[in-house]
Enzyme design. Structure first.
Site, PDB file in Angstrom:
ATOM      1  N   ARG A 250       0.825  -1.200   0.000  1.00 22.19           N
ATOM      2  CA  ARG A 250       0.000   0.000   0.000  1.00 22.19           C
ATOM      3  C   ARG A 250       0.862   1.254   0.000  1.00 22.19           C
ATOM      4  NH1 ARG A 250       0.289   2.020   5.403  1.00 22.19           N
ATOM      5  NH2 ARG A 250      -1.525   3.381   5.374  1.00 22.19           N
TER       6      ARG A 250
ATOM      7  N   ASP B  71       3.178   1.650   9.636  1.00 22.45           N
ATOM      8  CA  ASP B  71       4.413   0.895   9.456  1.00 22.45           C
ATOM      9  C   ASP B  71       5.190   0.798  10.766  1.00 22.45           C
ATOM     10  OD1 ASP B  71       4.045   0.523   6.647  1.00 22.45           O
ATOM     11  OD2 ASP B  71       4.700   2.573   6.319  1.00 22.45           O
TER      12      ASP B  71
ATOM     13  N   ASP C 299       7.868  -1.020   4.586  1.00 21.13           N
ATOM     14  CA  ASP C 299       6.434  -1.068   4.290  1.00 21.13           C
ATOM     15  C   ASP C 299       5.811  -2.374   4.778  1.00 21.13           C
ATOM     16  OD1 ASP C 299       6.397   1.416   3.130  1.00 21.13           O
ATOM     17  OD2 ASP C 299       6.438   0.681   1.062  1.00 21.13           O
TER      18      ASP C 299
END
Length: 204
Positions: free
Chosen positions: A134, A143, A178
């Site tokens: 994403r 994150d 991520d």
């Protein structure tokens, strides 16, 4: 995908969301509920984390309407000092206040819990691919708080990205930090995210 490309994608999808007429947002919210209810965990997990829709995000009000009657709880993010957040329980009708970014948070925050303590988290996004990567808003909050997430089968929260179908991209090149989503729920479908195999990722 460099920082400039990520920034441009964020800008374009943010603008496209904000330009949606209210009626289309309502239709999208109905479609999102149907998509989420295809996921058994969404119907049974006790602690469900979510977000308060701003800037054209798909509203969660229809999707979470049945949680209380099923004995489930809804939790909203609460910003902490620095780039961090925890979650507070919230129910329809509870008072809210705006945080430093103008996003509503529960006024009565009671016992705050870590993201890791939730069973399922509905994660907002600006773009996604079907592998589960994403583009968020650039702050890195999710994150950071989920950097050490245990897999769902080891007690960690199931991560379900939420967005409009038009926010899907063929591929997002992830940064090392991520997080990867387990599912993506849109106004049109529920996507079980699968990483691309080594064979599929090879350049011909």
């Amino acid at each position: 995908m460099n920082a400039a490309e990520r920034g441009e994608i964020r800008r374009l999808f943010d603008l496209q969301r904000k330009q949606l007429p209210p009626r289309e947002r309502i239709i999208a919210a109905q479609g999102l509920r149907q998509s989420l209810e295809q996921l058994p965990d969404f119907l049974t997990d006790v602690r469900v984390g979510g977000y308060w829709a701003v800037h054209g995000e798909i509203p969660l009000n229809l999707a979470i309407a049945g949680l209380a009657s099923r004995g489930q709880q809804f939790w909203l993010p609460v910003l902490q000092p620095g780039p961090s957040m925890r979650f507070a329980r919230w129910a329809t009708g509870d008072a809210i206040v705006s945080n430093r970014f103008g996003i509503p948070e529960p006024e009565q925050q009671g016992s705050l819990i870590e993201a890791q303590a939730l069973d399922l988290i509905l994660v907002p996004l600006l773009a996604f691919d079907r592998r589960g990567y994403r583009l968020g808003y650039g702050g890195g909050y999710y994150d950071r708080v989920l950097a050490e997430r245990r897999p769902p089968d080891e007690g960690g929260p199931l991560l379900v990205g939420v967005g409009y179908a038009f926010q899907g991209l063929e591929q997002i090149e992830p940064a090392p930090w991520d997080l990867r989503l387990d599912y993506v729920a849109t106004d049109q479908e529920l996507i079980e995210c699968q990483p691309v195999s080594h064979h599929e990722s090879e350049t011909p």
